[in-house]
Every structure is written in structure tokens, then in C-alpha cells.
Design a protein around this motif. Sequence first.
Motif, PDB file in Angstrom:
ATOM      1  N   ALA A 134       0.677  -1.422  -0.017  1.00 40.19           N
ATOM      2  CA  ALA A 134      -0.069  -0.143   0.066  1.00 40.19           C
ATOM      3  C   ALA A 134       0.836   1.312  -0.065  1.00 40.19           C
ATOM      4  O   ALA A 134       1.667   1.530   0.770  1.00 40.19           O
ATOM      5  N   THR A 135       0.675   2.148  -0.952  1.00 38.60           N
ATOM      6  CA  THR A 135       1.354   3.383  -1.102  1.00 38.60           C
ATOM      7  C   THR A 135       0.487   4.678  -1.168  1.00 38.60           C
ATOM      8  O   THR A 135      -0.376   4.676  -2.103  1.00 38.60           O
ATOM      9  N   THR A 136       0.922   5.778  -0.453  1.00 37.17           N
ATOM     10  CA  THR A 136      -0.055   6.869  -0.809  1.00 37.17           C
ATOM     11  C   THR A 136       0.722   7.810  -1.502  1.00 37.17           C
ATOM     12  O   THR A 136       1.784   7.458  -2.028  1.00 37.17           O
ATOM     13  N   LEU A 137      -0.009   8.677  -1.959  1.00 39.75           N
ATOM     14  CA  LEU A 137       0.705   9.914  -2.837  1.00 39.75           C
ATOM     15  C   LEU A 137       1.768  10.574  -2.578  1.00 39.75           C
ATOM     16  O   LEU A 137       2.850  10.502  -3.203  1.00 39.75           O
ATOM     17  N   VAL A 138       1.893  10.930  -1.211  1.00 41.70           N
ATOM     18  CA  VAL A 138       2.788  11.541  -0.670  1.00 41.70           C
ATOM     19  C   VAL A 138       4.215  10.569  -0.542  1.00 41.70           C
ATOM     20  O   VAL A 138       5.675  10.980  -0.768  1.00 41.70           O
ATOM     21  N   GLN A 139       3.843   9.385  -0.152  1.00 37.84           N
ATOM     22  CA  GLN A 139       4.952   8.166  -0.333  1.00 37.84           C
ATOM     23  C   GLN A 139       5.722   7.993  -1.622  1.00 37.84           C
ATOM     24  O   GLN A 139       6.922   8.095  -1.851  1.00 37.84           O
ATOM     25  N   GLN A 157      -1.905  16.526  -9.673  1.00 35.14           N
ATOM     26  CA  GLN A 157      -3.136  15.646 -10.096  1.00 35.14           C
ATOM     27  C   GLN A 157      -2.621  14.270 -10.020  1.00 35.14           C
ATOM     28  O   GLN A 157      -1.614  13.538 -10.228  1.00 35.14           O
ATOM     29  N   ILE A 158      -3.683  13.407  -9.867  1.00 34.10           N
ATOM     30  CA  ILE A 158      -3.551  11.852  -9.864  1.00 34.10           C
ATOM     31  C   ILE A 158      -4.943  11.378 -10.978  1.00 34.10           C
ATOM     32  O   ILE A 158      -6.066  11.829 -10.743  1.00 34.10           O
ATOM     33  N   HIS A 159      -4.426  10.912 -11.929  1.00 35.63           N
ATOM     34  CA  HIS A 159      -5.026  10.490 -12.990  1.00 35.63           C
ATOM     35  C   HIS A 159      -5.242   9.008 -13.046  1.00 35.63           C
ATOM     36  O   HIS A 159      -4.225   8.109 -13.049  1.00 35.63           O
ATOM     37  N   ARG A 160      -6.635   8.682 -12.948  1.00 32.48           N
ATOM     38  CA  ARG A 160      -6.928   7.206 -12.650  1.00 32.48           C
ATOM     39  C   ARG A 160      -7.966   6.741 -13.712  1.00 32.48           C
ATOM     40  O   ARG A 160      -8.740   7.323 -13.920  1.00 32.48           O
ATOM     41  N   GLY A 161      -7.486   5.556 -14.282  1.00 31.71           N
ATOM     42  CA  GLY A 161      -8.443   5.132 -15.504  1.00 31.71           C
ATOM     43  C   GLY A 161      -8.106   5.959 -16.761  1.00 31.71           C
ATOM     44  O   GLY A 161      -6.980   6.632 -16.997  1.00 31.71           O
ATOM     45  N   GLN A 187      -4.532   6.721  -1.303  1.00 30.52           N
ATOM     46  CA  GLN A 187      -3.803   5.419  -1.588  1.00 30.52           C
ATOM     47  C   GLN A 187      -3.742   5.228  -3.133  1.00 30.52           C
ATOM     48  O   GLN A 187      -4.763   5.205  -3.620  1.00 30.52           O
ATOM     49  N   LEU A 188      -2.646   4.858  -3.420  1.00 30.19           N
ATOM     50  CA  LEU A 188      -2.526   4.942  -4.970  1.00 30.19           C
ATOM     51  C   LEU A 188      -2.880   3.270  -5.764  1.00 30.19           C
ATOM     52  O   LEU A 188      -2.920   2.524  -4.702  1.00 30.19           O
TER      53      LEU A 188
END
Length: 203
Positions: A134-139, A157-161, A187-188
Motif C-alpha cells: 500500500a502506497t500513498t501519494l505523498v509516499q 494531479q492523480i489520473h486514474r483510468g 492510497q494509489l
Amino acid sequence: MRSLIALVLLMCGLASPGLAQTEAPSPVTLKPGDTLNISVMQDPKLDRSVVIDPNGQIAFPLAGHITADGLTPQRLERILKSRLQRNYKDAGDLDVTVAVANAAKPDVPEDDLKPKIFITGEVLRPGPYPIRQATTLVQAISIAGGLGPYAARKRIQIHRGSGADETIFHFDYKAYEDGLNLDSNIQLRAGDVIIVPERGILE
């Protein structure tokens, strides 16, 4: 005499048919996953390694996002030079160099089994990163070396899909540092693309 010269040239051509039939090698074109070393002679602070993201783009300071997929390194050099030149009017003709430091390897089943996230833009070490836990954005930003000096810290920005199913999350790193909006440190998931834009003049 002319007939003799023509005969000698003809014989040379017949003796070396391979030379006449040699085709020029196909030009190298860039593709997602390639790691590029980009340097600007007039401003070494811009020198960096960038990775072409899954969408075929790179992000570069003062030049923004550029679609590099399918271009030759020389063509990308010309585009970068054109975009950067307006910021260096007193520096003369810019000398921009693009070199492929690490070409993307063809997909193989073993690689497909490794979930990855992609970090591009203003981080110190952009590129694809496997996520084994499990990895978060800040990590993830920390894994990529942290934010670069030109990062727009409030507009990550986090692009998903993809396509119609694409979801975009926004993250304010500055607010998170101040203890606000802690829930935005999501969480990514495998396939997430993190984009750290270049900050504007007034940011």
C-alpha cells in the motif's frame, strides 16, 4: 578516355553491389517508457532526466507538456528549443540536446505482473515505479525524490483510468504540509499517473 572512365566506374559498382543497395537505417522514434536526458547549454539548471509517460508526453520547465511519442530526438529538440527560446531572448540561439538514456523494454509477461504507478513532471526522479505494498501519494512523491524546484505544489494531479472512465484527483501538497486536507493523501492503485505541473510565474 571518357569511355574508359565510365567502364571503370561501372566495374567498381559491380564489384561492390552491397554498397549500392545499402539502405539508410530507420530513424529512432520515442515511445512511452523511454528515459530521456535533456540538457540546455545556456542554462544547466534545466538539465534533467525525464520519462515519457503512458500518454506519450513529457513535462519540462518553461516548456510545459509536450507529446513526444513518435518523435525523433532531433524533432523533440527543435520543439523544446522553440518553446524555451522566448524565455532566453538575450541568450542567443539555444543549444538543446535530447538523448535516449534508457529505451523502454518490450512488454513481457513478467513485467505485466508487476503493478506500477507513473510519476511525471516536476519531481527529481520521474518514471514508472512498482508498488509492492500500500502506497500513498505523498509516499510516491518521496520515492520519486521529492518535488523539484519548479513544482506547482498546490496543483498536483492523480489520473486514474482512461477515456470516459478517467478520474482526476487534485492534491495540494502545501495544505497537506500545513496539516490540512489530510484525507487528500489518497492510497494509489496500479496504473495511476501522478502529474506534478510546472508552477506559474505568480505561484
